[in-house]
Scaffold this motif. Structure first.
Motif, PDB file in Angstrom:
ATOM      1  N   TRP A 173      19.721 -20.691  21.000  1.00  0.00           N
ATOM      2  CA  TRP A 173      20.030 -22.093  21.251  1.00  0.00           C
ATOM      3  C   TRP A 173      20.720 -22.780  20.084  1.00  0.00           C
ATOM      4  O   TRP A 173      21.632 -23.598  20.315  1.00  0.00           O
ATOM      5  N   PRO A 174      20.367 -22.521  18.817  1.00  0.00           N
ATOM      6  CA  PRO A 174      21.105 -23.169  17.720  1.00  0.00           C
ATOM      7  C   PRO A 174      22.589 -22.839  17.733  1.00  0.00           C
ATOM      8  O   PRO A 174      23.434 -23.722  17.551  1.00  0.00           O
ATOM      9  N   VAL A 175      22.930 -21.550  17.925  1.00  0.00           N
ATOM     10  CA  VAL A 175      24.340 -21.162  17.962  1.00  0.00           C
ATOM     11  C   VAL A 175      25.017 -21.745  19.203  1.00  0.00           C
ATOM     12  O   VAL A 175      26.176 -22.188  19.156  1.00  0.00           O
ATOM     13  N   THR A 176      24.299 -21.749  20.323  1.00  0.00           N
ATOM     14  CA  THR A 176      24.853 -22.329  21.543  1.00  0.00           C
ATOM     15  C   THR A 176      25.174 -23.801  21.341  1.00  0.00           C
ATOM     16  O   THR A 176      26.231 -24.299  21.782  1.00  0.00           O
ATOM     17  N   ALA A 177      24.283 -24.518  20.664  1.00  0.00           N
ATOM     18  CA  ALA A 177      24.528 -25.941  20.425  1.00  0.00           C
ATOM     19  C   ALA A 177      25.711 -26.172  19.492  1.00  0.00           C
ATOM     20  O   ALA A 177      26.505 -27.103  19.696  1.00  0.00           O
ATOM     21  N   ARG A 178      25.867 -25.311  18.455  1.00  0.00           N
ATOM     22  CA  ARG A 178      26.967 -25.503  17.499  1.00  0.00           C
ATOM     23  C   ARG A 178      28.315 -25.170  18.104  1.00  0.00           C
ATOM     24  O   ARG A 178      29.323 -25.802  17.794  1.00  0.00           O
ATOM     25  N   THR A 179      28.349 -24.132  18.987  1.00  0.00           N
ATOM     26  CA  THR A 179      29.629 -23.668  19.513  1.00  0.00           C
ATOM     27  C   THR A 179      29.938 -24.199  20.903  1.00  0.00           C
ATOM     28  O   THR A 179      31.056 -24.015  21.391  1.00  0.00           O
TER      29      THR A 179
ATOM     30  N   SER B 181      24.261 -12.647  16.787  1.00  0.00           N
ATOM     31  CA  SER B 181      24.437 -13.336  18.060  1.00  0.00           C
ATOM     32  C   SER B 181      25.781 -12.967  18.662  1.00  0.00           C
ATOM     33  O   SER B 181      26.721 -12.606  17.951  1.00  0.00           O
ATOM     34  N   ARG B 182      25.862 -13.073  19.968  1.00  0.00           N
ATOM     35  CA  ARG B 182      27.133 -12.866  20.664  1.00  0.00           C
ATOM     36  C   ARG B 182      27.138 -13.753  21.897  1.00  0.00           C
ATOM     37  O   ARG B 182      26.105 -14.296  22.306  1.00  0.00           O
TER      38      ARG B 182
ATOM     39  N   THR C  22      29.100 -22.951  23.481  1.00  0.00           N
ATOM     40  CA  THR C  22      29.247 -21.768  24.336  1.00  0.00           C
ATOM     41  C   THR C  22      27.930 -20.996  24.304  1.00  0.00           C
ATOM     42  O   THR C  22      27.364 -20.791  23.211  1.00  0.00           O
ATOM     43  N   ALA C  23      27.469 -20.575  25.460  1.00  0.00           N
ATOM     44  CA  ALA C  23      26.178 -19.865  25.526  1.00  0.00           C
ATOM     45  C   ALA C  23      26.225 -18.575  24.719  1.00  0.00           C
ATOM     46  O   ALA C  23      27.156 -17.771  24.869  1.00  0.00           O
ATOM     47  N   HIS C  24      25.230 -18.394  23.852  1.00  0.00           N
ATOM     48  CA  HIS C  24      25.093 -17.185  23.045  1.00  0.00           C
ATOM     49  C   HIS C  24      23.692 -16.609  23.228  1.00  0.00           C
ATOM     50  O   HIS C  24      22.739 -17.341  23.516  1.00  0.00           O
ATOM     51  N   VAL C  25      23.587 -15.304  23.060  1.00  0.00           N
ATOM     52  CA  VAL C  25      22.294 -14.632  23.046  1.00  0.00           C
ATOM     53  C   VAL C  25      22.135 -13.916  21.722  1.00  0.00           C
ATOM     54  O   VAL C  25      23.114 -13.548  21.068  1.00  0.00           O
ATOM     55  N   ARG C  26      20.904 -13.738  21.314  1.00  0.00           N
ATOM     56  CA  ARG C  26      20.594 -13.082  20.050  1.00  0.00           C
ATOM     57  C   ARG C  26      20.396 -11.594  20.274  1.00  0.00           C
ATOM     58  O   ARG C  26      19.582 -11.166  21.088  1.00  0.00           O
ATOM     59  N   ARG C  27      21.193 -10.785  19.587  1.00  0.00           N
ATOM     60  CA  ARG C  27      20.969  -9.344  19.612  1.00  0.00           C
ATOM     61  C   ARG C  27      19.701  -9.009  18.838  1.00  0.00           C
ATOM     62  O   ARG C  27      19.307  -9.747  17.940  1.00  0.00           O
ATOM     63  N   THR C  28      19.105  -7.892  19.175  1.00  0.00           N
ATOM     64  CA  THR C  28      17.953  -7.411  18.424  1.00  0.00           C
ATOM     65  C   THR C  28      18.164  -5.956  18.060  1.00  0.00           C
ATOM     66  O   THR C  28      18.882  -5.219  18.748  1.00  0.00           O
ATOM     67  N   VAL C  29      17.566  -5.549  16.979  1.00  0.00           N
ATOM     68  CA  VAL C  29      17.702  -4.184  16.482  1.00  0.00           C
ATOM     69  C   VAL C  29      16.593  -3.328  17.080  1.00  0.00           C
ATOM     70  O   VAL C  29      15.419  -3.712  17.048  1.00  0.00           O
TER      71      VAL C  29
END
Length: 325
Positions: free
Chosen positions: A65-71, A51-52, A73-80
């Protein structure tokens, strides 16, 4: 003048152009493929990564959304990126592509762009296929010089996706040898061929002059973008943007055979023509942007390969900043 009889010289010239592309494309584009695996468009792939933080231009559908809720700050999930992609080309070879006043004919630029895309994607087991649209052809009626022939419906052809360089070269030869018939292909139907049957997520490339009304192809393109990364390559000739001052200019519509005489010495006419052409191209750009497609414009009077190199480099650079559009 347009006639129903194919011109062998065009096919011979296209084959000659194709035979020179392998070395040219390899030399210019291979340097862009060093480092981590990535295709022509740095698409998101399907495997979850890190995530970043969210940046303007990121796809909100990839919000973490889980990372956004913890921090807070809005985060998006990178994909490979997937290592085995399926790339499909939708190639418009209407009669309007058999035209050019620059260094290349428009159809030559179409074949060249397809060759560059194929080189960039047909490695690592990737598969490349194509759907091709041409005019339906026509039988010229008596007195056709005075009365334009009526073009038949467009013809759509599917070339199955296969892996391997030999198969890719066969696909390019089929494109270069396609006969351009009078009439316009249905660009909307051509794009929609990539929607049916549904395929796993991949890359779709539409190569055309996009002279058909946007309402004909915009909706199928938006539908295509839901599942795939879409690149639209628009092929343009400078005379489609402005007229030179050369006096009375006879102009033949390659799709209908209709003849017009244009007085290019009239500055008002040249100005109106340039304004109408600019408005048309702006409408095309707006429709492509609204559909979510990456947009690359290639001109017959420019170095198309240099423009493509710059586009790919910009896409790769945008990927490192978190946005690809």
């Amino acid at each position: 003048m347009t006639s129903a009889t194919p011109r062998p010289a065009t096919g011979d010239r296209s084959e000659a152009v194709l035979s020179r592309l392998q070395l040219l494309v390899t030399r210019k584009l291979d340097g862009l493929l060093q480092g981590d695996y990535a295709g022509l468009l740095p698409g998101p792939g399907s495997e979850a990564g890190e995530s970043r933080e969210y940046r303007p231009g990121d796809d909100v559908r990839r919000m973490d959304w889980p990372v956004t809720a913890r921090t807070t700050t809005a985060h998006v999930r990178r994909t490979v990126a997937d290592r085995e992609l399926e790339t499909w080309l939708a190639v418009d070879l209407s009669a309007s592509l058999d035209f050019g006043t620059g260094r290349w004919l428009k159809r030559e630029v179409v074949v060249a762009a397809a060759a560059a895309i194929t080189h960039l994607t047909v490695r690592g087991g990737n598969r490349v296929g194509a759907v091709v649209g041409t005019g339906g052809g026509t039988a010229a009626p008596a007195g056709w010089r005075r009365r334009p022939p009526v073009a038949g419906p467009g013809v759509l052809t599917r070339l199955p996706a296969r892996s391997g360089r030999r198969e890719a070269q066969g696909l390019l030869r089929a494109l270069a040898g396609t006969e351009l018939r009078p009439g316009r292909s249905d660009l909307g139907a051509l794009v929609d061929m990539l929607n049916r049957p549904p395929r796993r997520r991949g890359v779709a490339v539409v190569i055309s002059d996009f002279l058909a009304p946007p309402e004909q192809w915009a909706r199928p393109l938006r539908k295509l973008r839901v599942r795939h990364d879409v690149l639209a390559i628009e092929v343009v000739d400078p005379r489609e943007l402005e007229l030179p001052d050369v006096g009375v200019l006879p102009v033949v519509d390659p799709e209908t055979g209709e003849l017009h005489e244009v007085q290019t010495a009239d500055p008002g006419l040249r100005h109106r023509y340039a304004e109408a052409a600019a408005a048309q191209r702006a409408a095309i750009s707006t429709a492509l942007r609204s559909a979510g497609a990456a947009h690359l414009r290639l001109r017959t009077d420019r170095d198309w390969l240099l423009d493509m190199v710059r586009f790919v480099a910009a896409q790769r650079h945008a990927r490192t900043r978190g946005t690809t559009r």
